[in-house]
Design an enzyme around this catalytic site. Structure first.
Site: not given
Ligand code: PGA
Length: 256
Positions: A11-12, A97, A99, A171, A177, A238-239
């Site tokens: 997930n960029w 997600h 976010e 998640e 993050g 993500g990261g």
């Molecule tokens: P992260 O993000 O690996 O940077 O914790 C995961 C995500 O939000 O899908």
């Protein structure tokens, strides 16, 4: 022995210029990946989808949108439709997600509409759920997960039917993050709960077939332990998916 093939999904988020994206995609492409053992997916920003589609053609690497509207078209400034994602080369779409839920006020009701629209359009939804730190501390994790599942998959529950290709991503919000990962045992406990919920609502065939990904600070040094849990079928990353080396080591978890 589970026969669900692990999926490593990148997930960029809102990251990488076109040049950076090209370098990363070429890096992933040139890695030796045993596609019999793992599925690989990238979810770049909308403006990079076309490039990803061109560069990844014929590789078997899957492409997803990071979000989508449930309508097929119309006056929805700033939105993108299921068909537009398909035309840009997507076979999957990440929905709900955390976010999107916290920063853009998405609710499980709208996630449900999006899930329906994705299935209708022939896109595979990756449905995200997870509790906040406060909810975990208040011992509400399982209630929250159950409510998010009930509401985000409401139509499918009513019909008693969910395509086996649908993917769930657990998640924990406090792990995204932050560098804090749920321990493999903590994650497995919730994955097991999700698996039971799927079996209750859609029967054992579907419940045992659907892949449940873990997301939240997944890195090369914790993937092996996470994926060794019986109900963790891959990761949403993500990261650590933004650099070739770390993403490729996660994809090649089977080497370490
Ligand atoms: P992260 O993000 O690996 O940077 O914790 C995961 C995500 O939000 O899908």
């Amino acid at each position: 022995m589970r026969n669900r093939k692990p999926l490593m999904a990148a997930n960029w988020k809102m990251n990488l210029s076109l040049d950076e994206a090209r370098d990363l995609l070429n890096g992933i492409k040139s890695a030796t990946i045993d596609f019999n053992r793992v599925d690989v997916l990238v979810a770049p920003p909308f403006t990079t989808l076309r490039l990803a589609h061109e560069l990844l053609a014929g590789t078997g690497i899957l492409i997803a949108g990071q979000n989508m509207h449930w309508e097929s078209g119309g006056a929805f400034t700033g939105e993108i439709s299921p068909l537009m994602l398909k035309e840009a080369g997507c076979g999957h779409v990440i929905l709900g997600h955390s976010e999107r839920r916290t920063l853009f006020f998405e609710t499980s009701e709208t996630v449900n509409q999006k899930v329906d629209a994705a299935i209708e359009a022939g896109l595979i939804p990756i449905v995200c759920i997870g509790e906040t730190l406060k909810q975990r501390e208040d011992k509400k994790t399982f209630d929250i997960i159950k409510t998010q599942l009930d509401e985000s998959l409401e139509t499918s529950c009513k019909n008693g039917n969910l395509p086996q290709s649908v993917i769930i991503a657990y998640e924990p919000v406090w792990a995204i993050g932050t560098g804090k990962t749920a321990t493999p045992e903590m994650a497995q406990e919730v994955h097991r709960f999700i698996r039971r919920w799927l079996i209750e609502n859609f029967g054992p065939n579907t419940g045992e077939t659907i892949r449940i990904l873990y997301g939240g600070s997944v890195k090369p040094d914790n993937i092996k332990e996470l994926i060794s849990q019986p109900d963790i079928d891959g990761a949403l990353i993500g990261g650590a998916s933004l650099k070739t080396d770390s993403f490729v080591s996660i994809i090649r978890f089977y080497d370490s």
